[in-house]
Enzyme design. Structure first.
Site, PDB file in Angstrom:
ATOM      1  N   LEU A 159     -68.478  28.371-151.195  1.00 55.58           N
ATOM      2  CA  LEU A 159     -69.452  27.716-152.072  1.00 55.58           C
ATOM      3  C   LEU A 159     -69.098  26.240-152.165  1.00 55.58           C
ATOM      4  CD1 LEU A 159     -69.843  30.365-154.928  1.00 55.58           C
ATOM      5  CD2 LEU A 159     -70.984  30.239-152.701  1.00 55.58           C
ATOM      6  N   ASP A 160     -69.744  25.450-151.329  1.00 60.56           N
ATOM      7  CA  ASP A 160     -69.414  24.029-151.190  1.00 60.56           C
ATOM      8  C   ASP A 160     -69.807  23.251-152.447  1.00 60.56           C
ATOM      9  OD1 ASP A 160     -68.800  21.569-149.556  1.00 60.56           O
ATOM     10  OD2 ASP A 160     -70.931  21.224-149.975  1.00 60.56           O
ATOM     11  N   ALA A 161     -68.855  22.457-152.952  1.00 57.88           N
ATOM     12  CA  ALA A 161     -69.107  21.527-154.065  1.00 57.88           C
ATOM     13  C   ALA A 161     -69.783  22.196-155.247  1.00 57.88           C
ATOM     14  CB  ALA A 161     -69.953  20.343-153.570  1.00 57.88           C
ATOM     15  N   VAL A 162     -69.486  23.460-155.466  1.00 56.05           N
ATOM     16  CA  VAL A 162     -70.210  24.220-156.476  1.00 56.05           C
ATOM     17  C   VAL A 162     -69.931  23.719-157.892  1.00 56.05           C
ATOM     18  CG1 VAL A 162     -68.428  25.999-156.762  1.00 56.05           C
ATOM     19  CG2 VAL A 162     -70.844  26.585-157.146  1.00 56.05           C
TER      20      VAL A 162
END
Length: 587
Positions: A241-244
């Site tokens: 979960l990128d840059a969540v």
């Protein structure tokens, strides 16, 4: 688990998540209808059985390779085909999973400004090539969930006021109180855009080509649930979960780690684990350590969190010859509950983050580290503070070059220091991730930085596969020596039950120049004492200091030496690591 969860249907659980996320937002749809829509998109039944909780979907055999889809190139061959061929020919079963960084069509940031989430970048290959990799390795893929490209169809439709895209992007007013917003860049937060509904100011946490999505709009959540379902169908098992942490925004706050963001992660966890029981969510949150750990929740959010504090602390340890800060941090880290694990890495496609070292290293230590890395050819990227000042955010450098020397300058111990770094990382509690360019001992790519104008390009080299194979076959090359040494460590590690990601870990106190910790297998049969000289000088070690049990015979798994006396005096070579165990290594 949610209160009263045992009596709840899956629909009930999803409804509870939605109520917590949208508690102060008026929706045009009931929470029951909303939940049914999400279950339909995931092809899940309302009364789906709840997977067993606190289950470890990993063991000591697991190591994740991190790579771009086009880091390896061959003539007349799609890069994804080249990647799989390299893995099949060279990994020897030592890499269980592959994290292919964004393989979708993109407009900037080497993939993290996504144009179309449902497609594979034609320059890399297609979904069949992704599926072939997923058939042989656990596949980890990025869910770039906070933002997408300003050149995407969604954003074009946002400007036109049509679906899909209308209302998909977060807008604010320059008059809003945005003084507390935390972000990792120096560019203006808001981007002025002319739309069919007039001038709007869209929120851009990272760059003006990466426009933040507005999860207050239920249609945005539905889109991403649909994307998750597609990725599962295509063989993805591990979701990054990128840059969540930046997902939910409320002006007047930091807009970081808000409770709604955590609840979105819980919702995705619920949906994903019902769709595939062994699926894994990993949160990528490059933030201070305590905030990062919060994404475990109560074992109901991320299965794994990136151990972002490890890279700067380990780098500082090896260039100063003092493990005090690293040891203090290791001692402070709570054991991960079963069903959760740390994701350990010391190099990646991004730089070495400095925010995760805040509160762990002093400003003076950070300044000295930055100066040292710059002397080794590295760059520094900055972020803007609320007072308008810029502060170092990350160091951009290839890890092999970062460890070419110490604060006193380059020396002849670079290879040993580099191997020592990985031996420490592979011994620690957690699942290890190894960046392809670390596995290959790739150097700083200054030409790529000059070509792209981006400091992060220094660690994103593209290898011609034929040239790489020549380098790996030359036993005198640094690439060959790194590759063989790291593969030997991986082969040894995967045979030791004490290196299970959730096995017990205790820190040893052996002075500032020797880092030591003890691992014990979950069945308590195996112990491994991991001891590393993190200095350029030989260090004495008496085995009595680590309290070896007399009833066992002890052996170093790396060097093979058997210790007849538990009161034996040793001399550790500069950067030597010992993995001393009570069980023989069955090769």
């Amino acid at each position: 688990m949610l209160q009263g969860e045992g009596a709840l249907t899956l629909r009930d659980r999803v409804e509870q998540h939605l109520q917590a996320i949208y508690h102060d937002i008026s929706l045009d749809i009931s929470f029951t209808e909303f939940a049914d829509d999400l279950l339909g998109l995931m092809r899940l039944e309302v009364d789906e059985n709840t997977p067993l909780q606190h289950t470890n979907h990993w063991n000591q055999c697991d190591t994740i390779l991190i790579t771009y889809g086009d880091s390896l190139l061959a003539t007349d061959e799609k890069p994804l085909v080249t990647l799989k061929r390299f893995l099949d020919d060279n990994s020897e079963g030592l890499l269980s999973a592959v994290h292919i960084l964004p393989f979708y069509p993109w407009s900037s940031d080497d993939g993290f400004a996504v144009l179309d989430y449902s497609s594979v970048n034609e320059a890399l290959g297609d979904w069949s090539h992704i599926g072939e990799i997923a058939a042989g390795y656990d596949l980890m893929a990025d869910l770039v969930i906070n933002h997408c490209s300003s050149r995407s169809l969604w954003f074009e439709n946002f400007i036109k006021g049509v679906e899909p895209g209308k209302g998909y992007f977060y807008t604010a007013s320059p008059e809003d109180d945005l003084s507390s917003v935390v972000r990792p860049r120096t560019s203006p937060l808001l981007k002025e855009v002319e739309t069919d509904e007039g001038t709007q100011y869209v929120w851009c946490t990272f760059s003006h080509d990466q426009v933040d999505l507005d999860f207050r709009n239920p249609e945005v959540l539905k889109q991403f649930v649909s994307i998750v379902r597609q990725y599962l169908d295509e063989g993805v098992r591990i979701f990054r979960l990128d840059a969540v942490a930046f997902l939910w925004k409320v002006p007047g706050t930091t807009c970081l780690n808000l409770e709604e963001t955590h609840e979105v992660v819980r919702l995705l966890r619920t949906l994903v684990e019902h769709a595939r029981a062994d699926a894994v969510l990993i949160t990528e949150t490059n933030i201070p350590n305590r905030e990062n750990l919060s994404y475990f929740g109560n074992a109901n959010e991320a299965h794994c969190v990136y151990n972002f504090s490890l890279p700067p602390l380990l780098l500082n340890t090896l260039v100063t010859g003092d493990c005090s800060y690293l040891k203090q941090w290791v001692m402070s880290m709570p054991p991960a509950q079963n069903g959760t694990a740390y994701f350990n890495f010391i190099a990646s496609h991004d730089g070495i983050g400095l925010r995760p070292a805040e509160g762990l290293l002093s400003d003076e230590e950070l300044d000295a580290l930055i100066v040292t890395m710059q002397s080794f050819g590295g760059h520094v990227s900055y972020r803007a503070l609320e007072n308008g000042e810029n502060r170092p955010y990350e160091i951009n450098i290839a890890l092999y070059d970062a460890l070419q020397g110490t604060v006193d300058g380059p020396d002849d111990w670079g290879l040993e220091r580099f191997v020592c770094a990985h031996a420490i990382m592979l011994g620690l509690e957690g699942i290890p991730g190894i960046y392809l360019h670390s596995l290959l001992g790739t150097h700083n790519d200054h030409q790529r930085v000059e070509n792209t104008g981006h400091a992060r390009s220094i660690n994103r080299h593209q290898w011609n596969l034929d040239l790489l194979q020549e380098a790996l076959e030359d036993t005198q090359s640094s690439h060959s020596r790194v590759f063989s040494r790291l593969k030997a460590l991986l082969a040894t590690r995967r045979r030791q039950a004490a290196f299970h990601p959730n096995a017990t870990q205790f820190t040893l106190h052996l002075g500032s120049a020797i880092l030591g910790f003890w691992r014990q297998s979950m069945d308590r049969r195996q112990s491994v004492f991991c001891i590393s000289n993190i200095s350029p000088q030989p260090q004495p070690l008496n085995l009595r200091d680590i309290n070896l049990i007399d009833a066992h015979q002890w052996q170093d798994l790396i060097g093979g030496e058997v210790y007849e006396s538990h009161d034996q005096q040793l001399e550790l070579r500069p950067y030597q690591t010992l993995w001393i165990t009570n069980l023989p290594d069955h090769r």
